[in-house]
Every structure is written in structure tokens, then in C-alpha cells.
Design a protein around this motif. Structure first.
Motif, PDB file in Angstrom:
ATOM      1  N   SER A  44       0.848  -1.190   0.000  1.00  0.00           N
ATOM      2  CA  SER A  44       0.000   0.000   0.000  1.00  0.00           C
ATOM      3  C   SER A  44       0.882   1.239   0.000  1.00  0.00           C
ATOM      4  O   SER A  44       2.056   1.194   0.386  1.00  0.00           O
ATOM      5  CB  SER A  44      -0.929  -0.004   1.205  1.00  0.00           C
ATOM      6  OG  SER A  44      -0.182   0.046   2.404  1.00  0.00           O
ATOM      7  N   TYR A  45       0.291   2.336  -0.459  1.00  0.00           N
ATOM      8  CA  TYR A  45       0.982   3.619  -0.451  1.00  0.00           C
ATOM      9  C   TYR A  45      -0.063   4.734  -0.398  1.00  0.00           C
ATOM     10  O   TYR A  45      -1.251   4.499  -0.639  1.00  0.00           O
ATOM     11  CB  TYR A  45       1.886   3.767  -1.678  1.00  0.00           C
ATOM     12  CG  TYR A  45       1.150   3.776  -2.996  1.00  0.00           C
ATOM     13  CD1 TYR A  45       0.745   4.981  -3.576  1.00  0.00           C
ATOM     14  CD2 TYR A  45       0.868   2.600  -3.671  1.00  0.00           C
ATOM     15  CE1 TYR A  45       0.066   4.987  -4.783  1.00  0.00           C
ATOM     16  CE2 TYR A  45       0.202   2.606  -4.874  1.00  0.00           C
ATOM     17  CZ  TYR A  45      -0.200   3.802  -5.426  1.00  0.00           C
ATOM     18  OH  TYR A  45      -0.875   3.814  -6.620  1.00  0.00           O
ATOM     19  N   ASP A  46       0.372   5.923  -0.063  1.00  0.00           N
ATOM     20  CA  ASP A  46      -0.515   7.092  -0.043  1.00  0.00           C
ATOM     21  C   ASP A  46      -0.361   7.827  -1.361  1.00  0.00           C
ATOM     22  O   ASP A  46       0.759   8.198  -1.749  1.00  0.00           O
ATOM     23  CB  ASP A  46      -0.169   8.017   1.132  1.00  0.00           C
ATOM     24  CG  ASP A  46      -0.445   7.369   2.478  1.00  0.00           C
ATOM     25  OD1 ASP A  46      -1.390   6.554   2.544  1.00  0.00           O
ATOM     26  OD2 ASP A  46       0.272   7.661   3.444  1.00  0.00           O
TER      27      ASP A  46
ATOM     28  N   VAL B 181      -3.775   3.636  -0.989  1.00  0.00           N
ATOM     29  CA  VAL B 181      -4.060   2.785  -2.138  1.00  0.00           C
ATOM     30  C   VAL B 181      -3.431   1.419  -1.890  1.00  0.00           C
ATOM     31  O   VAL B 181      -2.251   1.344  -1.543  1.00  0.00           O
ATOM     32  CB  VAL B 181      -3.500   3.400  -3.451  1.00  0.00           C
ATOM     33  CG1 VAL B 181      -3.735   2.465  -4.620  1.00  0.00           C
ATOM     34  CG2 VAL B 181      -4.101   4.760  -3.701  1.00  0.00           C
ATOM     35  N   PHE B 182      -4.241   0.362  -2.047  1.00  0.00           N
ATOM     36  CA  PHE B 182      -3.749  -1.002  -1.867  1.00  0.00           C
ATOM     37  C   PHE B 182      -3.533  -1.639  -3.238  1.00  0.00           C
ATOM     38  O   PHE B 182      -4.354  -1.501  -4.134  1.00  0.00           O
ATOM     39  CB  PHE B 182      -4.745  -1.838  -1.059  1.00  0.00           C
ATOM     40  CG  PHE B 182      -4.858  -1.381   0.364  1.00  0.00           C
ATOM     41  CD1 PHE B 182      -3.999  -1.875   1.339  1.00  0.00           C
ATOM     42  CD2 PHE B 182      -5.807  -0.439   0.730  1.00  0.00           C
ATOM     43  CE1 PHE B 182      -4.095  -1.439   2.650  1.00  0.00           C
ATOM     44  CE2 PHE B 182      -5.904   0.001   2.043  1.00  0.00           C
ATOM     45  CZ  PHE B 182      -5.048  -0.501   3.002  1.00  0.00           C
TER      46      PHE B 182
END
Length: 169
Positions: free
Chosen positions: A81-83, A90-91
Motif C-alpha cells: 500500500s501507499y498514499d 491505495v492497496f
């Protein structure tokens, strides 16, 4: 624990090759994999699976595969995941390919793009539906070939007389 994935499908777009700041090659591509069953309309659906491959294999994938190429992927499922730019998490689920097999000859050209098409040509030679060329071996005096799928006794119409004693099961 076990995390192993084996896929066979066609690329939906050309692979995207990039390099990390330290110079390591990484390629992303999406594989369309047909489901084993049909929907209510009798059509076969597909899953579109994101794949990532690293280092030398990434360069090979980018150089030799393109949209529509048939490929086999052996790897593992990875989630991360990230931003994003809006601050929303966001996965991502993807396949990290440890081995990518090119399942068609380099110069293959699909003549018939239909699902379940058996009238395909690979590099100018009719195929047997599994990507194998029927032009194996060398021609004999009578025009047949001495080896290869063209002389496969199991490909002929009719039955083969085998006794139950000859079967291994």
C-alpha cells in the motif's frame, strides 16, 4: 507457508521497463488469463492480473514480449500500500514473477484472434492449438516429415488398439 502462483495468459499491453535509482531493471505488465468456465451468455471471461519482474528478466520481457504475446509466469502474490497524491491509501495486489516463459516463437503472428481459435499460424507454419509448429523434422521422398507433430500417431482419426494390460494404471 506457501505463496506460489502459476499463470498462462496474454499481455494486454507492451511491458513498461523502468530502472530504480540504483540501476536495477523492473518491468510491469498485465496478463489476461481466461477463466475455466463460461458466463450465462456462453462467453469466456478473463482476469487481468498485474505482474512485476526484476533485473535481467525484466529487460528480456521488455525486449521480447509485446501486447498479445503468450507468456507463462511463475511467482508469488504480493500486496502493498501507499498514499497517493490526494493522501488516500491505495492497496495494490500483484504477482512478483520469479520466472517468465515466452510461450510463442519470436516471429509468431496470430492470424485468427478469436477465443478458442485453432486455425492459427505461427511463423508461417500451421499450429496444433498448443503453439507447436506442425513442421517438425525433415521432408521424406514422399513429402511427409520424418519427425515432429505431423507424424504423431495419436493425432489421426479413429482409435488405437491398446489392451488393458499395457496401461500403467
Amino acid at each position: 507457508m506457501l505463496n506460489r502462483v502459476v499463470l498462462v495468459g496474454r499481455l494486454t499491453r507492451d511491458p513498461e521497463l523502468r530502472f530504480t535509482p540504483s540501476g536495477v531493471a523492473v518491468a510491469n505488465f498485465t496478463l489476461a488469463v481466461n477463466r475455466t468456465f463460461t458466463n450465462q451468455q456462453g462467453e469466456r471471461e478473463a482476469d487481468f492480473i498485474n505482474c512485476i519482474v526484476w533485473r535481467k528478466q525484466a529487460e528480456n520481457v521488455a525486449n521480447y514480449l509485446k501486447k498479445g504475446s503468450l507468456a507463462g509466469v511463475d511467482g508469488r502474490v504480493q500486496t502493498r500500500s501507499y498514499d497517493n497524491n490526494e493522501g488516500k491509501r491505495v492497496f495494490v495486489t500483484e504477482i512478483v514473477a520469479e520466472n517468465v516463459q515466452f510461450l510463442e516463437p519470436k516471429n509468431s503472428q496470430r492470424v485468427n484472434q478469436g477465443v478458442g481459435a485453432s486455425n492459427e499460424t505461427y511463423g508461417g507454419a500451421p499450429a496444433d492449438g498448443y503453439g507447436h509448429s506442425n513442421q517438425g523434422g525433415t521432408p521424406n521422398a514422399n513429402g511427409t516429415r520424418s519427425a515432429g507433430y505431423a507424424n504423431d500417431p495419436f493425432s489421426q482419426e479413429g482409435s488405437i488398439d491398446i489392451s488393458d494390460d499395457d496401461l500403467p494404471f
